[in-house]
Scaffold this motif. Structure first.
Motif, short mmCIF file in Angstrom:
data_model
loop_
_atom_site.label_atom_id
_atom_site.label_comp_id
_atom_site.label_asym_id
_atom_site.label_seq_id
_atom_site.Cartn_x
_atom_site.Cartn_y
_atom_site.Cartn_z
N PRO A 64 0.91 -1.16 -0.11
CA PRO A 64 -0.11 0.07 -0.15
C PRO A 64 0.90 1.14 0.28
N VAL A 65 1.96 1.30 0.59
CA VAL A 65 2.97 2.29 0.50
C VAL A 65 3.53 2.70 -0.75
N ILE A 66 3.80 1.84 -1.42
CA ILE A 66 4.27 1.81 -3.04
C ILE A 66 3.09 2.33 -3.72
N GLN B 138 8.73 2.36 -9.32
CA GLN B 138 8.79 1.63 -8.05
C GLN B 138 7.74 0.59 -8.21
N LYS B 139 6.49 1.22 -8.62
CA LYS B 139 5.21 0.15 -8.74
C LYS B 139 5.39 -0.86 -9.73
N ALA B 140 6.18 -0.51 -10.58
CA ALA B 140 6.35 -1.62 -11.70
C ALA B 140 7.29 -2.73 -11.34
N GLN B 141 8.22 -2.10 -10.37
CA GLN B 141 9.46 -3.10 -10.03
C GLN B 141 8.78 -3.85 -8.90
N VAL B 142 8.31 -3.15 -7.74
CA VAL B 142 8.10 -3.78 -6.34
C VAL B 142 7.08 -4.74 -6.39
N LEU B 143 5.77 -4.10 -6.84
CA LEU B 143 4.43 -4.87 -6.73
C LEU B 143 4.52 -6.37 -7.36
N PRO B 144 4.77 -6.42 -8.47
CA PRO B 144 4.90 -7.83 -9.22
C PRO B 144 5.80 -8.68 -8.43
N ARG B 145 6.89 -8.34 -7.91
CA ARG B 145 7.86 -9.15 -7.45
C ARG B 145 7.49 -9.56 -5.99
N ILE B 146 6.49 -8.96 -5.23
CA ILE B 146 5.86 -9.33 -4.10
C ILE B 146 5.04 -10.43 -4.13
N LEU B 147 4.26 -10.46 -5.24
CA LEU B 147 3.24 -11.36 -5.57
C LEU B 147 3.81 -12.64 -6.18
N SER B 148 4.72 -12.37 -6.67
CA SER B 148 5.58 -13.82 -7.47
C SER B 148 6.34 -14.61 -6.40
#
Length: 402
Positions: free
Chosen positions: A101-103, A111-121
């Motif tokens: 949610p911070v991102i 940052q959204k494109a880099q961080v969020l998908p890698r959390i889910l994966s």
């Protein structure tokens, strides 16, 4: 507050129940039941995350535009309740529920494109670097420094009680970027690669024998300037946003109710020492009934918050109330479990993990083996995420107007 489910929400609940019956692995459920600490080990947690991610349900609290389900607050609550009732492990909270949610709120598009998908994966496993020696509840007193030099920050300091830093490859942290202003105004929010030179992790073993927390040392660690989230000096605002999610980002009552159900079921098989079953002992029944009433009351409070969020309102200081109540109930229920098993509940096996083929044999039962370790571990509930004293102060000021 209307808590009647629409036909569509009833159908959704049945869909979740059916999915859990078919897809929650036995070894994952058994591992969660035999884990005394708040955070399940990655071999259990990440395995369950992967199942949910394949279904598209891992980001159940996330907006659809960021890779989540886009579910309503009620459906998020129903999902959590059914997962708890099925004995599913807690989800990996640090990246999934706190950082994400911070991102999407404060982060750049990159940052959204880099961080969020890698959390889910599961490619990135995050830990939280907030507390320091001398800066726990008084977080604004943190001293870890980050000095901008060209296109990177040089970070020096240490963080303590850092949960799962020994498993993580990334850490989101608060650092001091300005020492000339009010202490809250000089704090920034930074993302750090734990493989960077100058990072070291020292384990801290709890009284329960768990290796859950650590101290992280940062010695002239170079961090790209692009890893700054928000603007310099905005860290305190971001931290308050994050902590509100930590205290109110999930409902506690369903899990507490599940654990109380397990205790009640086990009490039907335990002797009261007088030829009967413990479940028929008047004092025992009084304690269980008191805990049950408190859990039900917490459930109603959390449902009210869900209702408020559904109307577009922020959860606000009510999350401090649920955190306070849930922490005390967690400890009360874990004490019930110790008392349930008598002398067998006092065993304290320090070998980990307590699940799997190599787990040490327990005395009496697996639940009895876990009881004392879980009770000792839950002492931290009234400390992490803001102590009971901090929550009481927030409630007094923000809710009661004192």
């Amino acid at each position: 507050m209307d808590i009647e489910l629409s036909p569509e929400d009833q159908a959704f609940r049945e869909e979740v129940r059916d999915f859990l019956r078919q897809n929650l692995p036995h070894e994952v459920r058994a591992g969660a039941a035999a884990t005394p600490s708040v955070f399940v080990e990655p071999d259990i947690g990440q395995a369950w995350n992967a199942v949910l991610n394949e279904k598209g349900w891992l980001g159940y609290q996330w907006p659809a535009e960021h890779g989540g389900t886009g579910w309503t607050p009620l459906r998020r609550y129903l999902f959590e309740k059914e997962c708890a009732a099925a004995g599913a492990p807690n989800l990996t909270v640090l990246g999934l529920k706190l950082l994400a949610p911070v991102i999407w709120t404060f982060g750049t598009e990159a940052q959204k494109a880099q961080v969020l998908p890698r959390i889910l994966s599961g490619e990135d496993y995050w830990c939280q670097g907030f507390s320091e020696p001398g800066a726990g509840s008084d977080l604004a007193s943190l001293k870890t420094r980050a000095i901008l030099q060209g296109d990177h920050y040089v970070v020096t300091g240490s963080k303590i009680w850092t949960t799962h830093a020994h498993h993580a490859n990334r850490m989101f942290t608060l650092v001091r970027t300005n020492t000339e202003v009010k202490k809250q105004a000089g704090i920034s929010f930074l993302l750090i690669d734990l493989a960077s030179p100058g990072v070291s992790v020292r384990p801290i073993l709890t009284n329960a024998g768990d290796h859950e927390v650590n101290q992280v040392f940062l010695e002239d660690v170079k961090v790209p300037a692009g890893n700054l989230v928000g603007a310099e000096g905005e860290g305190w605002t971001i931290a308050k946003f994050l902590l509100e999610n930590e205290r109110g980002g999930s409902c506690h009552a369903p899990k507490l109710a599940y654990d109380l159900d397990q205790i009640e079921a086990a009490a039907r098989e335990e002797s009261d020492g007088r030829g009967g079953a413990l479940c028929d002992d008047v004092d025992w029944r009084r304690r269980v009934a008191g805990a049950r009433l408190s859990v039900n009351a917490l459930d109603m409070i959390e449902l009210r918050i869900v209702s408020e969020i559904a109307r577009g309102r922020k959860p606000g200081p009510q999350t401090s109330l649920t955190k306070l109540l849930a922490s005390n109930l967690r400890q009360e229920i874990d004490l019930l479990a110790v008392d349930l098993y008598g002398p067998a509940g006092l065993q304290l096996e320090t070998t980990r993990p307590l699940y799997g083929d190599n787990a040490p044999p327990g005395i009496h039962s697996k639940a009895a083996q876990v009881a004392s370790a879980r009770y000792l571990n839950s002492r931290a509930w009234t400390i992490f995420g803001g102590t009971n004293e901090v929550q009481s102060t927030i409630i007094a000021k923000s809710v009661l107007g004192l």
